[in-house]
Every structure is written in structure tokens, then in C-alpha cells.
Design a protein around this motif. Structure first.
Motif, PDB file in Angstrom:
ATOM      1  N   ALA A 207       0.846  -1.211   0.000  1.00 41.43           N
ATOM      2  CA  ALA A 207       0.000   0.000   0.000  1.00 41.43           C
ATOM      3  C   ALA A 207       0.876   1.254   0.000  1.00 41.43           C
ATOM      4  CB  ALA A 207      -0.929  -0.020   1.204  1.00 41.43           C
ATOM      5  N   GLY A 208       2.015   1.186   0.709  1.00 41.90           N
ATOM      6  CA  GLY A 208       2.926   2.337   0.749  1.00 41.90           C
ATOM      7  C   GLY A 208       3.466   2.652  -0.634  1.00 41.90           C
ATOM      8  N   MET A 209       3.842   1.600  -1.393  1.00 38.76           N
ATOM      9  CA  MET A 209       4.345   1.819  -2.765  1.00 38.76           C
ATOM     10  C   MET A 209       3.269   2.465  -3.636  1.00 38.76           C
ATOM     11  SD  MET A 209       7.446   0.799  -3.266  1.00 38.76           S
ATOM     12  CE  MET A 209       7.726   0.185  -4.893  1.00 38.76           C
ATOM     13  N   ILE A 210       2.049   1.918  -3.531  1.00 38.13           N
ATOM     14  CA  ILE A 210       0.933   2.486  -4.322  1.00 38.13           C
ATOM     15  C   ILE A 210       0.738   3.952  -3.925  1.00 38.13           C
ATOM     16  CG2 ILE A 210      -1.584   2.364  -4.706  1.00 38.13           C
ATOM     17  CD1 ILE A 210      -1.288  -0.719  -4.432  1.00 38.13           C
ATOM     18  N   GLY A 211       0.835   4.225  -2.624  1.00 39.31           N
ATOM     19  CA  GLY A 211       0.670   5.600  -2.118  1.00 39.31           C
ATOM     20  C   GLY A 211       1.732   6.528  -2.683  1.00 39.31           C
ATOM     21  N   ILE A 212       2.997   6.093  -2.611  1.00 36.60           N
ATOM     22  CA  ILE A 212       4.103   6.965  -3.063  1.00 36.60           C
ATOM     23  C   ILE A 212       3.998   7.210  -4.573  1.00 36.60           C
ATOM     24  CG2 ILE A 212       6.618   7.064  -3.422  1.00 36.60           C
ATOM     25  CD1 ILE A 212       6.876   5.497  -0.737  1.00 36.60           C
ATOM     26  N   ILE A 213       3.842   6.112  -5.338  1.00 37.34           N
ATOM     27  CA  ILE A 213       3.827   6.261  -6.805  1.00 37.34           C
ATOM     28  C   ILE A 213       2.598   7.070  -7.257  1.00 37.34           C
ATOM     29  CG2 ILE A 213       3.688   5.012  -9.014  1.00 37.34           C
ATOM     30  CD1 ILE A 213       5.371   2.781  -7.611  1.00 37.34           C
ATOM     31  N   GLY A 214       1.436   6.717  -6.701  1.00 33.45           N
ATOM     32  CA  GLY A 214       0.191   7.390  -7.112  1.00 33.45           C
ATOM     33  C   GLY A 214       0.237   8.885  -6.837  1.00 33.45           C
ATOM     34  N   THR A 215       0.656   9.257  -5.618  1.00 37.06           N
ATOM     35  CA  THR A 215       0.645  10.689  -5.298  1.00 37.06           C
ATOM     36  C   THR A 215       1.758  11.424  -6.047  1.00 37.06           C
ATOM     37  OG1 THR A 215       1.757  10.111  -3.224  1.00 37.06           O
ATOM     38  CG2 THR A 215      -0.551  10.688  -3.059  1.00 37.06           C
ATOM     39  N   TRP A 216       2.893  10.762  -6.269  1.00 35.39           N
ATOM     40  CA  TRP A 216       3.982  11.417  -7.011  1.00 35.39           C
ATOM     41  C   TRP A 216       3.552  11.702  -8.459  1.00 35.39           C
ATOM     42  CZ3 TRP A 216       9.232   8.992  -8.822  1.00 35.39           C
ATOM     43  CH2 TRP A 216      10.047  10.010  -9.321  1.00 35.39           C
ATOM     44  N   VAL A 217       2.935  10.700  -9.090  1.00 35.96           N
ATOM     45  CA  VAL A 217       2.483  10.896 -10.481  1.00 35.96           C
ATOM     46  C   VAL A 217       1.488  12.067 -10.548  1.00 35.96           C
ATOM     47  CG1 VAL A 217       1.129   9.857 -12.351  1.00 35.96           C
ATOM     48  CG2 VAL A 217       2.920   8.518 -11.233  1.00 35.96           C
ATOM     49  N   ALA A 218       0.520  12.066  -9.616  1.00 34.22           N
ATOM     50  CA  ALA A 218      -0.508  13.120  -9.655  1.00 34.22           C
ATOM     51  C   ALA A 218       0.106  14.483  -9.347  1.00 34.22           C
ATOM     52  CB  ALA A 218      -1.622  12.791  -8.669  1.00 34.22           C
ATOM     53  N   VAL A 219       0.944  14.530  -8.303  1.00 34.81           N
ATOM     54  CA  VAL A 219       1.518  15.819  -7.889  1.00 34.81           C
ATOM     55  C   VAL A 219       2.508  16.327  -8.933  1.00 34.81           C
ATOM     56  CG1 VAL A 219       3.069  16.860  -6.153  1.00 34.81           C
ATOM     57  CG2 VAL A 219       1.101  15.519  -5.443  1.00 34.81           C
ATOM     58  N   SER A 220       3.141  15.432  -9.671  1.00 35.32           N
ATOM     59  CA  SER A 220       4.104  15.912 -10.662  1.00 35.32           C
ATOM     60  C   SER A 220       3.407  16.348 -11.947  1.00 35.32           C
ATOM     61  CB  SER A 220       5.177  14.856 -10.913  1.00 35.32           C
ATOM     62  OG  SER A 220       5.040  14.254 -12.147  1.00 35.32           O
ATOM     63  N   TYR A 221       2.183  15.895 -12.188  1.00 33.06           N
ATOM     64  CA  TYR A 221       1.548  16.279 -13.452  1.00 33.06           C
ATOM     65  C   TYR A 221       0.491  17.388 -13.299  1.00 33.06           C
ATOM     66  CZ  TYR A 221      -0.330  16.231 -18.093  1.00 33.06           C
ATOM     67  OH  TYR A 221      -0.707  16.623 -19.342  1.00 33.06           O
ATOM     68  N   ILE A 222      -0.377  17.275 -12.293  1.00 34.00           N
ATOM     69  CA  ILE A 222      -1.526  18.195 -12.238  1.00 34.00           C
ATOM     70  C   ILE A 222      -1.093  19.671 -12.086  1.00 34.00           C
ATOM     71  CG2 ILE A 222      -3.672  18.769 -10.998  1.00 34.00           C
ATOM     72  CD1 ILE A 222      -4.000  15.714 -10.559  1.00 34.00           C
ATOM     73  N   PRO A 223      -0.161  20.016 -11.166  1.00 34.52           N
ATOM     74  CA  PRO A 223       0.265  21.422 -11.111  1.00 34.52           C
ATOM     75  C   PRO A 223       0.944  21.861 -12.403  1.00 34.52           C
ATOM     76  CG  PRO A 223       1.065  20.212  -9.197  1.00 34.52           C
ATOM     77  CD  PRO A 223       0.501  19.204 -10.146  1.00 34.52           C
ATOM     78  N   LEU A 224       1.713  20.937 -13.022  1.00 36.71           N
ATOM     79  CA  LEU A 224       2.381  21.252 -14.281  1.00 36.71           C
ATOM     80  C   LEU A 224       1.344  21.641 -15.339  1.00 36.71           C
ATOM     81  CD1 LEU A 224       5.063  20.755 -16.159  1.00 36.71           C
ATOM     82  CD2 LEU A 224       3.755  18.772 -16.840  1.00 36.71           C
ATOM     83  N   TYR A 225       0.265  20.881 -15.360  1.00 34.81           N
ATOM     84  CA  TYR A 225      -0.765  21.126 -16.365  1.00 34.81           C
ATOM     85  C   TYR A 225      -1.364  22.533 -16.218  1.00 34.81           C
ATOM     86  CZ  TYR A 225      -4.376  20.268 -19.687  1.00 34.81           C
ATOM     87  OH  TYR A 225      -5.153  20.365 -20.800  1.00 34.81           O
TER      88      TYR A 225
END
Ligand SMILES: C[S@@+](CC[C@H](N)C(=O)[O-])C[C@H]1O[C@@H](n2cnc3c(N)ncnc32)[C@H](O)[C@@H]1O
Length: 273
Positions: A64-82
Motif C-alpha cells: 500500500a505504501g508503494m501504491i501511495g508513493i507512486i500514485g501521489t507522485w504521479v498526480a503531484v508531478s503532473y496536475i500542477p504542471l498542467y
């Protein structure tokens, strides 16, 4: 008495129900979903720490920790960029400034290739008030699956009489040779899957342009600034050197290179056939 709340927008008269163009949500939807899965991962990991013991606790925490880290990193790295870089509403004169700089005006035929939800197409139409602009996209994945949303956006923005959206491919533009005055391509070429196909796209644009016609392309640049944004997607974008070389070799008669900094650097390239 019931009062219906209304707000006046761009091209509507007072009292009509508000309608806003929708440019961004379709593109961030997959990343929003990934972010929600990431947050769920964190919650499961925390619950595991609090409620479980022994091996179950460590397995739950790891997965669950891996899913948490990867999921939030992907979202946080793309949505503000957009919203901060790719979709800024702050510089609505961007295309008008480009056309003024190169002395482009009049009753022109323009194409916006890879139009997505139509923001660039509509800005081009506003910047060239006598032109007809055709937005073309393969309409797969992030931009939705049909020209419906950009067509609605153009109507809301009051330019639908001069803007048409069509399904089509940048590698096979539905226009005759030497028939177009201006082609704009906003953050699209990096999505084409190989150097060969990118070169083929540049050839195709040259084919449809009239002699002396203009081709603009805008691309986010992979440079040191991307480290600041901690982008998962950094490898998707190319360096300024890459674009300059590719475009210089495309056989256009001139290449003007500009830079637009919106937190990250964007290369703005203008070529003339
Ligand atoms: C990052 S989006 C940019 C959308 C739009 N230009 C903007 O700035 O709002 C890239 C767009 O290019 C489109 N696209 C990718 N490859 C294409 C191709 N070969 N022909 C036409 N459109 C393409 C995608 O469907 C997507 O809508």
C-alpha cells in the motif's frame, strides 16, 4: 420566490445561465484517478500500521505504501504542471503577440494540429479575427474521443462561425498541397512516437503550407528546471537542442527560436516555408 444564480461570461448577455469552456479537466482526469488511488494507498498503509501485526503489517505497509508513493507522485508531478505551465490562462495574448511579431494578419486559412480541447485553436481564431481555423486531433485518450468538447468551447467563446474541428492525423493532414497560410502545433510533436514520424509530420505540414506560409510549434523543454518540478514525466519532453536540430533540418526557409518561461521553459519555434 426562487432566484436562479447567473453570472455573465465572455460572450453571453446578462441573465443567461453561465457556461464556461472546459479545457483542462479531460486531460487531468486520468492523473486525478491515479492520485486518488495513491491517497487510498496511504490510508491502507496507515490502517495497516495501526491495526495489523507481524508479516501482514509489513506486507500491507510495503504494497500500500508503494501504491501511495507512486500514485501521489504521479498526480503531484503532473496536475500542477498542467495548470501552471501547459494550460495558463494568464497569457491570452500569446498567439496574438506571435502573429504581430511575424506580421501575420488577414483573411487566412489556419490549422491547429493536435488541438485537444481547442484552447490554442480558439486563441488563434481570436488573434486572427478574419481567419478560418480548423482544429485537428486524433481524439484518443487524454483529449476525449470526439470533437464535441472543443466544438462546444468554440461556441461558448463566440468563435464557432470561424472554427471547425475534425478528427484527423498530423501525419496525414486532410488539406491539399499549398493551401494553408498558418499551422500551429501546441505541445504535440513530443507525443509522436519516433524521430522518423516527427520528421514525417514536419514534411506533411510543409506540404499543406502555401509558399511563405508559417508554422509554429511550442514544446516544453527538458532542462535543469524540470528537476525543480520533480517530474515523473521529464523523459517525455526533449531538450531545446533536440528541437532546434530537428527543425533546422526540416527544410523550411527560416527558423525563429523563442523562449517562454512559465515556471518551466517552453521553446517557441516559428518557421516559414
Ligand atoms: C498535450 S495535448 C495538447 C493539446 C492542445 N494543443 C493544447 O495545447 O491544448 C497533445 C494533443 O496532441 C494530439 N495528438 C497526438 N498525436 C497526434 C497526431 N499524430 N495527430 C493529431 N493529433 C495528435 C493528442 O490527441 C492531444 O490532444
Amino acid at each position: 420566490m426562487m432566484i436562479k444564480r447567473t453570472r455573465q461570461t465572455r460572450n453571453e448577455s446578462p441573465g443567461t445561465t453561465e457556461k464556461k469552456p472546459r479545457y483542462g479537466f479531460i486531460a487531468i482526469r486520468p492523473f486525478l484517478t491515479i492520485g486518488i488511488v495513491g491517497v487510498a494507498g496511504w490510508m491502507v498503509a496507515i490502517t495497516g500500521i495501526l491495526r495489523l501485526e507481524g508479516l501482514g503489517r509489513w506486507v500491507t505497509l510495503t504494497v500500500a505504501g508503494m501504491i501511495g508513493i507512486i500514485g501521489t507522485w504521479v498526480a503531484v508531478s503532473y496536475i500542477p504542471l498542467y495548470f501552471l505551465v501547459l494550460r495558463p490562462r494568464g497569457n491570452e495574448n500569446f498567439w496574438a503577440n506571435q502573429f504581430t511579431k511575424h506580421g501575420i494578419s488577414g483573411k487566412l486559412v489556419a490549422i491547429d494540429a493536435g488541438c485537444g480541447t481547442g484552447q490554442v485553436t480558439i486563441e488563434v481564431a481570436k488573434a486572427l479575427p478574419d481567419a478560418h481555423v480548423t482544429g485537428i486531433d486524433i481524439f484518443k485518450g487524454m483529449s476525449g474521443t470526439s470533437p464535441g468538447q472543443p466544438t462546444r468551447n468554440a461556441k461558448i467563446e463566440g468563435v464557432s462561425d470561424r472554427v471547425t474541428f475534425k478528427k484527423g492525423n498530423l501525419l496525414d493532414l486532410p488539406f491539399p498541397d499549398n493551401s494553408v497560410d498558418v499551422v500551429t502545433v501546441g505541445s504535440v510533436l513530443h507525443e509522436i512516437d519516433s524521430d522518423e514520424n516527427r520528421k514525417a509530420a514536419l514534411e506533411e505540414i510543409k506540404r499543406v503550407l502555401k509558399p511563405g506560409g508559417y508554422f509554429f510549434t511550442v514544446e516544453l523543454l527538458r532542462d535543469w528546471r524540470m528537476i525543480l518540478a520533480m517530474l515523473v514525466f521529464a523523459p517525455v519532453w526533449k531538450t531545446g537542442k533536440y528541437w532546434k536540430e530537428l527543425l533546422l533540418n526540416a527544410g523550411y526557409s527560416s527558423l525563429d527560436v523563442g523562449l517562454e518561461t512559465r515556471m518551466l521553459n517552453m521553446g517557441v519555434y516559428c518557421m516559414q516555408k
